[in-house]
Write a protein that holds these residues in place. Structure first.
Motif, short mmCIF file in Angstrom:
data_model
loop_
_atom_site.label_atom_id
_atom_site.label_comp_id
_atom_site.label_asym_id
_atom_site.label_seq_id
_atom_site.Cartn_x
_atom_site.Cartn_y
_atom_site.Cartn_z
N ASP A 38 0.87 -1.17 0.00
CA ASP A 38 0.00 0.00 0.00
C ASP A 38 0.91 1.22 0.00
O ASP A 38 1.94 1.22 0.67
CB ASP A 38 -0.90 0.04 1.25
CG ASP A 38 -2.08 -0.88 1.13
OD1 ASP A 38 -2.53 -1.13 0.00
OD2 ASP A 38 -2.57 -1.35 2.17
N ILE A 39 0.52 2.27 -0.70
CA ILE A 39 1.36 3.46 -0.77
C ILE A 39 0.55 4.71 -0.50
O ILE A 39 -0.62 4.81 -0.91
CB ILE A 39 2.07 3.57 -2.14
CG1 ILE A 39 3.06 4.73 -2.14
CG2 ILE A 39 1.07 3.68 -3.27
CD1 ILE A 39 3.96 4.80 -3.35
N ASP A 40 1.15 5.64 0.23
CA ASP A 40 0.60 6.97 0.46
C ASP A 40 1.62 7.95 -0.12
O ASP A 40 2.63 8.25 0.51
CB ASP A 40 0.40 7.21 1.95
CG ASP A 40 -0.32 8.53 2.23
OD1 ASP A 40 -0.19 9.46 1.41
OD2 ASP A 40 -1.00 8.63 3.27
N THR A 41 1.37 8.43 -1.33
CA THR A 41 2.35 9.27 -2.01
C THR A 41 2.52 10.62 -1.32
O THR A 41 3.59 11.22 -1.40
CB THR A 41 1.95 9.49 -3.48
OG1 THR A 41 0.61 9.99 -3.55
CG2 THR A 41 2.03 8.18 -4.26
N THR A 42 1.48 11.11 -0.66
CA THR A 42 1.60 12.41 0.00
C THR A 42 2.54 12.32 1.20
O THR A 42 3.29 13.25 1.49
CB THR A 42 0.22 12.91 0.47
OG1 THR A 42 -0.37 11.94 1.36
CG2 THR A 42 -0.70 13.12 -0.73
N LYS A 43 2.53 11.18 1.90
CA LYS A 43 3.42 10.99 3.04
C LYS A 43 4.72 10.31 2.65
O LYS A 43 5.63 10.16 3.47
CB LYS A 43 2.72 10.15 4.12
CG LYS A 43 1.51 10.83 4.74
CD LYS A 43 0.89 9.95 5.82
CE LYS A 43 -0.31 10.63 6.47
NZ LYS A 43 -0.93 9.76 7.50
N MET A 44 4.81 9.85 1.39
CA MET A 44 5.97 9.10 0.90
C MET A 44 6.24 7.87 1.77
O MET A 44 7.37 7.62 2.20
CB MET A 44 7.22 9.99 0.84
CG MET A 44 7.15 11.07 -0.22
SD MET A 44 8.74 11.92 -0.43
CE MET A 44 8.38 13.02 -1.80
N THR A 45 5.20 7.12 2.02
CA THR A 45 5.32 5.88 2.80
C THR A 45 4.56 4.76 2.11
O THR A 45 3.64 5.00 1.32
CB THR A 45 4.74 6.05 4.23
OG1 THR A 45 3.34 6.38 4.14
CG2 THR A 45 5.47 7.13 5.00
N GLY A 46 4.95 3.54 2.41
CA GLY A 46 4.26 2.37 1.91
C GLY A 46 4.24 1.29 2.97
O GLY A 46 5.13 1.25 3.84
N THR A 47 3.26 0.43 2.91
CA THR A 47 3.13 -0.65 3.89
C THR A 47 3.28 -1.99 3.18
O THR A 47 2.65 -2.23 2.14
CB THR A 47 1.76 -0.61 4.60
OG1 THR A 47 1.61 0.67 5.23
CG2 THR A 47 1.66 -1.71 5.65
N PHE A 48 4.11 -2.83 3.75
CA PHE A 48 4.30 -4.19 3.24
C PHE A 48 3.18 -5.04 3.83
O PHE A 48 3.23 -5.47 4.97
CB PHE A 48 5.68 -4.71 3.67
CG PHE A 48 6.09 -6.01 3.04
CD1 PHE A 48 6.59 -6.04 1.75
CD2 PHE A 48 6.01 -7.20 3.75
CE1 PHE A 48 6.99 -7.24 1.17
CE2 PHE A 48 6.39 -8.40 3.19
CZ PHE A 48 6.88 -8.42 1.89
N ARG A 49 2.14 -5.31 3.04
CA ARG A 49 0.92 -5.94 3.53
C ARG A 49 1.10 -7.43 3.79
O ARG A 49 0.67 -7.96 4.81
CB ARG A 49 -0.23 -5.72 2.55
CG ARG A 49 -0.61 -4.26 2.37
CD ARG A 49 -1.67 -4.09 1.30
NE ARG A 49 -2.85 -4.89 1.63
CZ ARG A 49 -3.49 -5.65 0.74
NH1 ARG A 49 -3.07 -5.72 -0.51
NH2 ARG A 49 -4.56 -6.34 1.10
#
Length: 204
Positions: free
Chosen positions: A168-179
């Motif tokens: 999952d990615i949140d481009t505004t926060k520049m983070t992603g989650t390894f689901r």
């Protein structure tokens, strides 16, 4: 074998297919292999060559050394289930690959560099180990001091691959989650992993 640092399009042309982790360029895929007399090489490759080439695709795409890939293979063989799929899961779960798949870098070699330079965080802490194996729930991000890094900003604006379902990615926060661990369908590399297993089974 050390990591490959030579011409990348030559490798793409050798295998006659795109290696998404190695380069974004696609004009290396041509009708004949590299070399002055490449067009004349029409001999059918041996069974050994076919298996060797599939193994080499993993080395070039993920930017590994021979010893590293052999270690991953041994780890995959000890796990339950299909050894070939286990091997791809291990490679796809590396931090440098995930940073690439999230769009933090245009290629895996570039992702390895930003990880080594401390631009990437895991669960809020900097981590400079490209081979780090991610676990479900891990949050991968760009360090706050690196969010204006030109390579990261440019790649996030025009990623070379779509973000797979295991991230999952949140481009505004520049983070992603390894689901979760990657599925075979999440891996864009065209490779016959069973040939890699057969290669190492023969040479070991």
């Amino acid at each position: 074998m050390a990591r490959y640092t030579g011409p990348r399009l030559r490798v793409v042309r050798r295998f006659q297919q795109q290696l998404p982790g190695l380069t974004r360029k696609t004009d290396g895929v041509r009708a004949n292999p590299p070399g002055q007399h490449g067009a004349r090489r029409n001999n059918r490759p041996s069974d050994y060559r076919l298996r060797l080439d599939e193994k080499q695709k993993l080395i070039y795409n993920y930017g590994l050394g021979e010893r590293q890939l052999r270690t991953y293979f041994k780890t995959a063989a000890r796990r339950k289930g299909d050894t070939g799929k286990n091997l791809l899961t291990l490679l796809e779960s590396r931090l440098d690959n995930v940073a690439f798949r999230l769009g933090f870098a245009p290629t895996i070699p570039a992702a390895r560099q930003i990880v080594k330079h401390g631009h990437v965080t895991i669960n809020g802490r900097r981590l400079d180990i490209p081979s780090y194996q991610l676990r479900p729930g891990d949050v991968i991000g760009v360090d706050e001091s690196s969010r204006a890094h030109p390579v990261i900003v440019e790649t996030l604006q025009s990623p070379s691959l779509s973000v797979p379902d295991y991230l999952d990615i949140d481009t505004t926060k520049m983070t992603g989650t390894f689901r979760h661990a990657p599925d075979r369908a999440d891996i864009p590399l065209e490779v016959q992993e069973n040939f890699v297993v057969e290669y190492y089974s023969r040479v070991s």
